[in-house]
Write a protein that holds these residues in place. Structure first.
Motif, PDB file in Angstrom:
ATOM      1  N   GLU A  85      -4.763   5.010  -7.346  1.00  0.00           N
ATOM      2  CA  GLU A  85      -3.587   4.254  -7.785  1.00  0.00           C
ATOM      3  C   GLU A  85      -2.733   3.828  -6.599  1.00  0.00           C
ATOM      4  O   GLU A  85      -2.238   2.703  -6.541  1.00  0.00           O
ATOM      5  N   SER A  86      -2.551   4.741  -5.639  1.00  0.00           N
ATOM      6  CA  SER A  86      -1.762   4.430  -4.452  1.00  0.00           C
ATOM      7  C   SER A  86      -2.425   3.319  -3.646  1.00  0.00           C
ATOM      8  O   SER A  86      -1.762   2.381  -3.200  1.00  0.00           O
ATOM      9  N   LEU A  87      -3.718   3.412  -3.457  1.00  0.00           N
ATOM     10  CA  LEU A  87      -4.426   2.391  -2.683  1.00  0.00           C
ATOM     11  C   LEU A  87      -4.440   1.051  -3.401  1.00  0.00           C
ATOM     12  O   LEU A  87      -4.334   0.000  -2.763  1.00  0.00           O
ATOM     13  N   ALA A  88      -4.521   1.067  -4.742  1.00  0.00           N
ATOM     14  CA  ALA A  88      -4.451  -0.184  -5.506  1.00  0.00           C
ATOM     15  C   ALA A  88      -3.075  -0.825  -5.329  1.00  0.00           C
ATOM     16  O   ALA A  88      -2.958  -2.045  -5.196  1.00  0.00           O
ATOM     17  N   TRP A  89      -2.024   0.001  -5.305  1.00  0.00           N
ATOM     18  CA  TRP A  89      -0.675  -0.519  -5.068  1.00  0.00           C
ATOM     19  C   TRP A  89      -0.589  -1.156  -3.695  1.00  0.00           C
ATOM     20  O   TRP A  89      -0.073  -2.261  -3.528  1.00  0.00           O
ATOM     21  N   LYS A 109      -2.959  -2.420  -1.936  1.00  0.00           N
ATOM     22  CA  LYS A 109      -3.744  -3.659  -1.928  1.00  0.00           C
ATOM     23  C   LYS A 109      -2.961  -4.798  -2.571  1.00  0.00           C
ATOM     24  O   LYS A 109      -2.920  -5.911  -2.037  1.00  0.00           O
ATOM     25  N   ALA A 110      -2.314  -4.528  -3.703  1.00  0.00           N
ATOM     26  CA  ALA A 110      -1.540  -5.575  -4.383  1.00  0.00           C
ATOM     27  C   ALA A 110      -0.383  -6.062  -3.516  1.00  0.00           C
ATOM     28  O   ALA A 110      -0.128  -7.269  -3.413  1.00  0.00           O
ATOM     29  N   VAL A 111       0.309  -5.134  -2.870  1.00  0.00           N
ATOM     30  CA  VAL A 111       1.417  -5.515  -1.997  1.00  0.00           C
ATOM     31  C   VAL A 111       0.903  -6.307  -0.798  1.00  0.00           C
ATOM     32  O   VAL A 111       1.467  -7.336  -0.420  1.00  0.00           O
ATOM     33  N   ILE A 114       2.006 -10.115   0.214  1.00  0.00           N
ATOM     34  CA  ILE A 114       2.598 -10.407   1.525  1.00  0.00           C
ATOM     35  C   ILE A 114       1.725 -11.395   2.284  1.00  0.00           C
ATOM     36  O   ILE A 114       2.232 -12.317   2.936  1.00  0.00           O
ATOM     37  N   TRP A 115       0.405 -11.250   2.197  1.00  0.00           N
ATOM     38  CA  TRP A 115      -0.493 -12.189   2.872  1.00  0.00           C
ATOM     39  C   TRP A 115      -0.304 -13.599   2.314  1.00  0.00           C
ATOM     40  O   TRP A 115      -0.264 -14.574   3.071  1.00  0.00           O
ATOM     41  N   GLN A 116      -0.166 -13.699   0.990  1.00  0.00           N
ATOM     42  CA  GLN A 116       0.054 -15.022   0.385  1.00  0.00           C
ATOM     43  C   GLN A 116       1.352 -15.640   0.890  1.00  0.00           C
ATOM     44  O   GLN A 116       1.427 -16.832   1.152  1.00  0.00           O
ATOM     45  N   ARG A 117       2.390 -14.830   1.029  1.00  0.00           N
ATOM     46  CA  ARG A 117       3.686 -15.341   1.468  1.00  0.00           C
ATOM     47  C   ARG A 117       3.737 -15.643   2.967  1.00  0.00           C
ATOM     48  O   ARG A 117       4.329 -16.617   3.392  1.00  0.00           O
ATOM     49  N   TYR A 118       3.158 -14.743   3.780  1.00  0.00           N
ATOM     50  CA  TYR A 118       3.398 -14.802   5.222  1.00  0.00           C
ATOM     51  C   TYR A 118       2.142 -14.907   6.071  1.00  0.00           C
ATOM     52  O   TYR A 118       2.240 -14.949   7.297  1.00  0.00           O
ATOM     53  N   GLY A 119       0.977 -14.956   5.463  1.00  0.00           N
ATOM     54  CA  GLY A 119      -0.270 -14.947   6.223  1.00  0.00           C
ATOM     55  C   GLY A 119      -0.426 -16.113   7.180  1.00  0.00           C
ATOM     56  O   GLY A 119      -1.129 -16.008   8.179  1.00  0.00           O
TER      57      GLY A 119
END
Length: 106
Positions: A61-65, A67-69, A73-78
């Motif tokens: 669950e932590s790793l899925a979180w 990945k989503a974040v 962030i990549w979509q916004r700032y990549g």
């Protein structure tokens, strides 16, 4: 849509590779003093986005979180030159790896 995160504003806007050693040290010291405030900003931002709390323990669950974040962030700032990587900051020394089985999983 996430509430906008309030970015820190460093006192000096000079590329790190152009900073004299003394200025780099000052910037580092400033950065360290900002940690408590930045944690508060992060906490407020998380609360404003539904109050989701995340246990950062390398669980699925932590790793899925993470990945989503990272994807958001990549979509916004990549496209920005300054954004060239992602670091999952859940340290093994943060009591996540005290037994051999857990260490092997990590």
């Amino acid at each position: 849509m996430l509430t906008e995160y309030e970015f820190a504003q460093p006192p000096v806007n000079v590329p790190f590779d152009e900073m004299p050693r003394a200025q780099a040290r000052q910037h580092f010291n400033w950065f360290v003093t900002q940690i408590p405030e930045r944690l508060d900003v992060l906490s407020r931002t998380l609360s404003a986005n539904g109050g989701e709390t995340v246990c950062l323990d390398f669980s699925p669950e932590s790793l899925a979180w993470h990945k989503a974040v990272a994807e958001e962030i990549w979509q916004r700032y990549g496209r920005h030159r300054s954004f060239y990587g992602w670091y999952v900051s859940d340290e093994i020394a943060g009591n996540l790896g005290e037994n051999d089985q857990r260490r092997s999983e990590l």
